[in-house]
Motif scaffolding. Structure first.
Motif, PDB file in Angstrom:
ATOM      1  N   LEU A   1       5.692 -13.378   0.513  1.00  0.00           N
ATOM      2  CA  LEU A   1       4.611 -12.439   0.820  1.00  0.00           C
ATOM      3  C   LEU A   1       5.110 -11.131   1.413  1.00  0.00           C
ATOM      4  O   LEU A   1       4.410 -10.122   1.351  1.00  0.00           O
ATOM      5  CB  LEU A   1       3.623 -13.095   1.798  1.00  0.00           C
ATOM      6  N   GLN A   2       6.318 -11.125   1.988  1.00  0.00           N
ATOM      7  CA  GLN A   2       6.761  -9.952   2.743  1.00  0.00           C
ATOM      8  C   GLN A   2       6.880  -8.707   1.867  1.00  0.00           C
ATOM      9  O   GLN A   2       6.545  -7.602   2.300  1.00  0.00           O
ATOM     10  CB  GLN A   2       8.100 -10.245   3.425  1.00  0.00           C
ATOM     11  N   THR A   3       7.365  -8.879   0.627  1.00  0.00           N
ATOM     12  CA  THR A   3       7.540  -7.712  -0.248  1.00  0.00           C
ATOM     13  C   THR A   3       6.213  -6.981  -0.473  1.00  0.00           C
ATOM     14  O   THR A   3       6.151  -5.752  -0.438  1.00  0.00           O
ATOM     15  CB  THR A   3       8.128  -8.155  -1.594  1.00  0.00           C
ATOM     16  N   PHE A   4       5.128  -7.748  -0.684  1.00  0.00           N
ATOM     17  CA  PHE A   4       3.822  -7.126  -0.930  1.00  0.00           C
ATOM     18  C   PHE A   4       3.283  -6.456   0.338  1.00  0.00           C
ATOM     19  O   PHE A   4       2.658  -5.386   0.275  1.00  0.00           O
ATOM     20  CB  PHE A   4       2.838  -8.182  -1.435  1.00  0.00           C
ATOM     21  N   LEU A   5       3.526  -7.071   1.504  1.00  0.00           N
ATOM     22  CA  LEU A   5       3.086  -6.443   2.747  1.00  0.00           C
ATOM     23  C   LEU A   5       3.908  -5.199   3.066  1.00  0.00           C
ATOM     24  O   LEU A   5       3.407  -4.227   3.633  1.00  0.00           O
ATOM     25  CB  LEU A   5       3.179  -7.452   3.891  1.00  0.00           C
ATOM     26  N   GLU A   6       5.192  -5.206   2.695  1.00  0.00           N
ATOM     27  CA  GLU A   6       6.007  -3.995   2.863  1.00  0.00           C
ATOM     28  C   GLU A   6       5.426  -2.847   2.044  1.00  0.00           C
ATOM     29  O   GLU A   6       5.349  -1.701   2.513  1.00  0.00           O
ATOM     30  CB  GLU A   6       7.450  -4.282   2.436  1.00  0.00           C
ATOM     31  N   ASN A   7       5.008  -3.146   0.801  1.00  0.00           N
ATOM     32  CA  ASN A   7       4.402  -2.108  -0.032  1.00  0.00           C
ATOM     33  C   ASN A   7       3.084  -1.625   0.585  1.00  0.00           C
ATOM     34  O   ASN A   7       2.768  -0.430   0.542  1.00  0.00           O
ATOM     35  CB  ASN A   7       4.147  -2.645  -1.441  1.00  0.00           C
ATOM     36  N   ALA A   8       2.303  -2.571   1.158  1.00  0.00           N
ATOM     37  CA  ALA A   8       1.034  -2.185   1.777  1.00  0.00           C
ATOM     38  C   ALA A   8       1.277  -1.248   2.967  1.00  0.00           C
ATOM     39  O   ALA A   8       0.538  -0.285   3.177  1.00  0.00           O
ATOM     40  CB  ALA A   8       0.270  -3.427   2.219  1.00  0.00           C
ATOM     41  N   VAL A   9       2.322  -1.536   3.762  1.00  0.00           N
ATOM     42  CA  VAL A   9       2.640  -0.672   4.904  1.00  0.00           C
ATOM     43  C   VAL A   9       3.155   0.684   4.422  1.00  0.00           C
ATOM     44  O   VAL A   9       2.807   1.738   4.963  1.00  0.00           O
ATOM     45  CB  VAL A   9       3.675  -1.372   5.814  1.00  0.00           C
ATOM     46  N   LYS A  10       3.989   0.644   3.363  1.00  0.00           N
ATOM     47  CA  LYS A  10       4.621   1.875   2.907  1.00  0.00           C
ATOM     48  C   LYS A  10       3.651   2.810   2.199  1.00  0.00           C
ATOM     49  O   LYS A  10       3.693   4.037   2.378  1.00  0.00           O
ATOM     50  CB  LYS A  10       5.781   1.512   1.969  1.00  0.00           C
ATOM     51  N   TYR A  11       2.748   2.233   1.391  1.00  0.00           N
ATOM     52  CA  TYR A  11       1.882   3.076   0.569  1.00  0.00           C
ATOM     53  C   TYR A  11       0.405   2.976   0.957  1.00  0.00           C
ATOM     54  O   TYR A  11      -0.419   3.712   0.402  1.00  0.00           O
ATOM     55  CB  TYR A  11       2.009   2.681  -0.915  1.00  0.00           C
ATOM     56  N   GLY A  12       0.042   2.059   1.854  1.00  0.00           N
ATOM     57  CA  GLY A  12      -1.374   1.843   2.138  1.00  0.00           C
ATOM     58  C   GLY A  12      -1.836   2.382   3.481  1.00  0.00           C
ATOM     59  O   GLY A  12      -2.947   2.077   3.910  1.00  0.00           O
ATOM     60  N   ILE A  13      -0.982   3.169   4.183  1.00  0.00           N
ATOM     61  CA  ILE A  13      -1.361   3.685   5.496  1.00  0.00           C
ATOM     62  C   ILE A  13      -1.861   5.127   5.362  1.00  0.00           C
ATOM     63  O   ILE A  13      -1.178   5.977   4.772  1.00  0.00           O
ATOM     64  CB  ILE A  13      -0.178   3.621   6.477  1.00  0.00           C
ATOM     65  N   ASP A  14      -3.049   5.363   5.891  1.00  0.00           N
ATOM     66  CA  ASP A  14      -3.587   6.719   6.022  1.00  0.00           C
ATOM     67  C   ASP A  14      -3.438   7.116   7.491  1.00  0.00           C
ATOM     68  O   ASP A  14      -4.103   6.576   8.370  1.00  0.00           O
ATOM     69  CB  ASP A  14      -5.062   6.744   5.588  1.00  0.00           C
ATOM     70  N   PHE A  15      -2.515   8.027   7.768  1.00  0.00           N
ATOM     71  CA  PHE A  15      -2.181   8.351   9.154  1.00  0.00           C
ATOM     72  C   PHE A  15      -3.297   9.091   9.891  1.00  0.00           C
ATOM     73  O   PHE A  15      -3.194   9.317  11.087  1.00  0.00           O
ATOM     74  CB  PHE A  15      -0.886   9.172   9.202  1.00  0.00           C
ATOM     75  N   SER A  16      -4.369   9.454   9.195  1.00  0.00           N
ATOM     76  CA  SER A  16      -5.482  10.138   9.874  1.00  0.00           C
ATOM     77  C   SER A  16      -6.427   9.138  10.546  1.00  0.00           C
ATOM     78  O   SER A  16      -7.079   9.469  11.534  1.00  0.00           O
ATOM     79  CB  SER A  16      -6.251  10.997   8.866  1.00  0.00           C
ATOM     80  N   VAL A  17      -6.498   7.935  10.022  1.00  0.00           N
ATOM     81  CA  VAL A  17      -7.390   6.908  10.589  1.00  0.00           C
ATOM     82  C   VAL A  17      -6.655   5.563  10.546  1.00  0.00           C
ATOM     83  O   VAL A  17      -5.714   5.388   9.774  1.00  0.00           O
ATOM     84  CB  VAL A  17      -8.713   6.797   9.779  1.00  0.00           C
ATOM     85  N   PRO A  18      -7.053   4.589  11.361  1.00  0.00           N
ATOM     86  CA  PRO A  18      -6.456   3.248  11.282  1.00  0.00           C
ATOM     87  C   PRO A  18      -6.669   2.642   9.892  1.00  0.00           C
ATOM     88  O   PRO A  18      -7.756   2.707   9.329  1.00  0.00           O
ATOM     89  CB  PRO A  18      -7.204   2.460  12.362  1.00  0.00           C
ATOM     90  N   SER A  19      -5.607   2.053   9.362  1.00  0.00           N
ATOM     91  CA  SER A  19      -5.632   1.532   7.987  1.00  0.00           C
ATOM     92  C   SER A  19      -5.637   0.007   8.018  1.00  0.00           C
ATOM     93  O   SER A  19      -4.707  -0.607   8.561  1.00  0.00           O
ATOM     94  CB  SER A  19      -4.421   2.032   7.201  1.00  0.00           C
ATOM     95  N   PRO A  20      -6.665  -0.616   7.451  1.00  0.00           N
ATOM     96  CA  PRO A  20      -6.718  -2.086   7.451  1.00  0.00           C
ATOM     97  C   PRO A  20      -5.838  -2.687   6.345  1.00  0.00           C
ATOM     98  O   PRO A  20      -5.794  -2.181   5.223  1.00  0.00           O
ATOM     99  CB  PRO A  20      -8.192  -2.389   7.207  1.00  0.00           C
ATOM    100  N   ILE A  21      -5.149  -3.761   6.692  1.00  0.00           N
ATOM    101  CA  ILE A  21      -4.368  -4.572   5.747  1.00  0.00           C
ATOM    102  C   ILE A  21      -4.748  -6.024   5.989  1.00  0.00           C
ATOM    103  O   ILE A  21      -4.689  -6.503   7.121  1.00  0.00           O
ATOM    104  CB  ILE A  21      -2.855  -4.371   5.938  1.00  0.00           C
ATOM    105  N   THR A  22      -5.134  -6.730   4.938  1.00  0.00           N
ATOM    106  CA  THR A  22      -5.620  -8.101   5.105  1.00  0.00           C
ATOM    107  C   THR A  22      -4.790  -9.069   4.257  1.00  0.00           C
ATOM    108  O   THR A  22      -4.313  -8.717   3.173  1.00  0.00           O
ATOM    109  CB  THR A  22      -7.104  -8.223   4.692  1.00  0.00           C
ATOM    110  N   LEU A  23      -4.648 -10.280   4.764  1.00  0.00           N
ATOM    111  CA  LEU A  23      -3.969 -11.366   4.068  1.00  0.00           C
ATOM    112  C   LEU A  23      -4.822 -12.622   4.217  1.00  0.00           C
ATOM    113  O   LEU A  23      -5.222 -12.971   5.322  1.00  0.00           O
ATOM    114  CB  LEU A  23      -2.577 -11.610   4.660  1.00  0.00           C
ATOM    115  N   SER A  24      -5.098 -13.289   3.110  1.00  0.00           N
ATOM    116  CA  SER A  24      -5.883 -14.521   3.159  1.00  0.00           C
ATOM    117  C   SER A  24      -5.252 -15.556   2.236  1.00  0.00           C
ATOM    118  O   SER A  24      -4.535 -15.214   1.298  1.00  0.00           O
ATOM    119  CB  SER A  24      -7.337 -14.260   2.735  1.00  0.00           C
ATOM    120  N   ALA A  25      -5.535 -16.831   2.540  1.00  0.00           N
ATOM    121  CA  ALA A  25      -5.039 -17.932   1.710  1.00  0.00           C
ATOM    122  C   ALA A  25      -6.087 -19.033   1.693  1.00  0.00           C
ATOM    123  O   ALA A  25      -6.537 -19.489   2.750  1.00  0.00           O
ATOM    124  CB  ALA A  25      -3.715 -18.461   2.255  1.00  0.00           C
TER     125      ALA A  25
END
Length: 579
Positions: free
Chosen positions: A469-493
């Motif tokens: 799972l780490q590779t996908f979360l790394e991509n979410a951190v790298k490309y999914g953060i909007d530095f103007s507002v808090p950016s949500p990242i979710t993981l479910s199973a």
């Protein structure tokens, strides 16, 4: 006239006797010559067979010995290169820290020692740091005083190396300590040395267990044939490449091999008189039954003429295949239906074997390539450098609690990466690692990440591939953060069935820009090869390859853009072990 005729007749009879006697002498001489010639050939054949058998056994033992000590070398390198405690030992540290480090390193040496029965002792020597540190472990020495000569010898050798002199050989070499011959190996990385000792009589005992000492004597020699260990009668064997050598007036069948990474020779000397006396005792019986055996062989050969030759040819064909020639095919035709069917089946089996060998070889190459890429992706230097910069910044502002928190997170992160030799781990361990990793990221980007994790509790004991799972979360951190507002990242199973099989469905979402159309098309391809010009998405392709190798295509991965924005990854894997 009558007397003259009688005289000529007597001369004719006398000549006929001479011819008869001469003929018998010639025949008898030929029989004696054939018998002794057969005996000589039999003895020579026996010598060759014993030499070949001993040589093959020694080659096999030398190969296994090389593999064993090569594995030891890998363990030495692994201990020096992949152990954080080694790095901590080489720097200035408190005595209490050094004590804890030495306790952990002593446990590492215990495990390394237990991994090989040949080892007599292992050691680790570090002259850097606050002082010289020497750790020695062995269960085959009687008391602590027995270790002193080894310690002095190792430190003296290592100090010679630190003065600029190289070790005498990169292989395992012979050293005499307390009049006992040992094989010693020392490996150095940076300023730390690691190695071990192997008693040569341990190797000789293994050889004696193979041969039970019933025929000959085993010896261990230097490269110039000087005796190190073994029968003292063979203090020095001549430099002779023949199978039969003469030593001190007696002939020996001498077989000798040189292991590739050991500076010594291993030999077996079998006295020829043991074999000759045994064969002479059997010669009389051989002569008495030779005629009967010849008649019996002729009779059997005539009766089985149409069966023996095809099966003999089949046996020769099998020997050719056993020697590694899988391209061989039977081309002869047999008039017997059953034999022809056997020939045909034999060729079909060879075709299948060659095909399966190619498939297995290609699959192993692919698996090895993916595994190497997976291990290489574990260590990301920029991630660690950023963490060290954060620690430095926190130290400048004296925010010690955050420094402690980040340090503990990094320790957990390193500890989990040290399990890289395990293919499957518990889901709970992987989730704990993910939470720890995201906590580090949230300290890197304070106030910019809102991470949530929703896992069904009954799934925690399930096995999943490590770092899946780490590779996908790394991509979410790298490309999914909007530095103007808090950016949500979710993981479910959650538990979910697909095609009637129980499995686990993982979902990872973020609110970033999402994937480009080019990347989406690239991820949907069945071909998992990566072009040399490709710069993005290699990590995700590596994860897909790993899952394909582990689950054999039973897994599914969905990579889409999430509405209204961001990316959504769905991974379904079956429950249970890999295929």
């Amino acid at each position: 006239m009558a007397e003259t005729s009688k005289y000529h007749s007597f001369k004719f009879v006398l000549s006929a006797k001479r011819i008869l006697i001469g003929t018998l002498i010639v025949i008898f001489s030929m029989i004696i010559f054939v018998i002794f010639r057969m005996q000589h050939l039999a003895v020579s054949f026996a010598y060759d067979q014993i030499f070949s058998s001993n040589q093959a056994a020694l080659n096999f033992y030398a190969q296994s010995l090389d593999e064993s000590v090569a594995h030891l070398d890998q363990n030495f390198y692994h201990l020096l290169s992949d152990n954080l405690n080694i790095s901590l030992l080489e720097i200035q540290a408190e005595e209490s820290e050094i004590f804890n480090i030495k306790v952990q390193l002593d446990e590492d040496l215990r495990r390394l020692y237990a991994s090989n029965d040949l080892l007599n002792s292992v050691f680790l020597y570090s002259p850097s740091g606050t002082g010289q540190e020497f750790i020695f472990y062995s269960t085959k020495l009687m008391s602590a005083s027995d270790t002193i000569p080894f310690k002095d010898y190792v430190i003296r050798t290592c100090e010679t190396s630190m003065k600029g002199e190289k070790f005498s050989s990169p292989n395992w070499t012979v050293h005499i300590i307390n009049d006992i011959p040992y094989l010693m190996r020392i490996i150095c990385i940076d300023q730390t040395f690691c190695g071990g000792f192997i008693r040569l009589d341990t190797i000789q005992q293994q050889i004696d267990q193979i041969y039970h000492g019933s025929l000959g004597s085993s010896v261990i020699l230097t490269m110039d044939n000087q005796l190190i260990s073994g029968d003292t009668r063979f203090s020095r064997l001549p430099d002779d490449s023949d199978s039969v050598v003469q030593y001190r007036g007696e002939n020996y069948i001498f077989s000798c091999v040189h292991p590739d990474i050991l500076e010594l020779k291993i030999g077996i000397a079998v006295p020829t008189k043991n074999i000759s006396s045994q064969m002479n005792s059997d010669l009389t019986g051989f002569i008495s039954i030779s005629a009967i055996l010849i008649l019996l062989v002729l009779f059997v050969y005539i009766c089985l003429f149409f069966m023996y030759r095809p099966f003999l040819y089949l046996a020769d064909s099998m020997k050719i295949v056993a020697d590694g020639n899988l391209h061989f095919r039977i081309t002869k035709h047999s008039s017997v239906h059953e034999t022809a069917k056997i020939y045909q089946t034999f060729n079909v089996m060879l075709d299948e074997m060659e095909h399966l060998k190619s498939e297995v070889y290609e699959k192993e190459l692919e698996k090895e390539k993916v595994t190497k890429q997976f291990l290489k992706m574990q260590l990301k230097s920029h991630f660690f450098l950023n963490c060290f910069n954060i620690i430095y910044s926190l130290a400048e502002t004296k925010r010690y609690e955050l420094i402690q928190k980040l340090t503990i997170c990094l320790v957990k992160y390193f500890r989990y990466l040290s399990l890289s030799n395990e293919e499957l781990v518990n889901l709970k361990d992987e989730i704990d690692h993910i939470k720890n990793y995201m906590e580090i990221q949230m300290m890197r980007f304070p106030g910019q990440i809102v991470f949530s994790c929703d896992i069904e509790e009954q799934l925690y004991s399930c096995k999943i591939p490590m770092l899946m799972l780490q590779t996908f979360l790394e991509n979410a951190v790298k490309y999914g953060i909007d530095f103007s507002v808090p950016s949500p990242i979710t993981l479910s199973a959650v538990s979910e069935k697909q095609n009637g099989a129980d499995g686990i469905l993982f979902t990872i979402t973020d609110c970033g820009e999402g994937f480009s159309e080019e990347l989406l098309a690239f991820y949907k391809k069945d071909d998992l090869s990566v072009p040399s010009s490709q710069e993005h998405g290699i990590g995700i392709i590596n994860v897909k390859k790993r899952l394909r190798l582990i689950y054999g295509g039973a897994e599914t991965i969905s990579i889409e853009n999430h509405l209204p924005s961001g990316a959504q990854i769905k991974i379904w894997i079956p429950k249970g072990e890999e295929k």
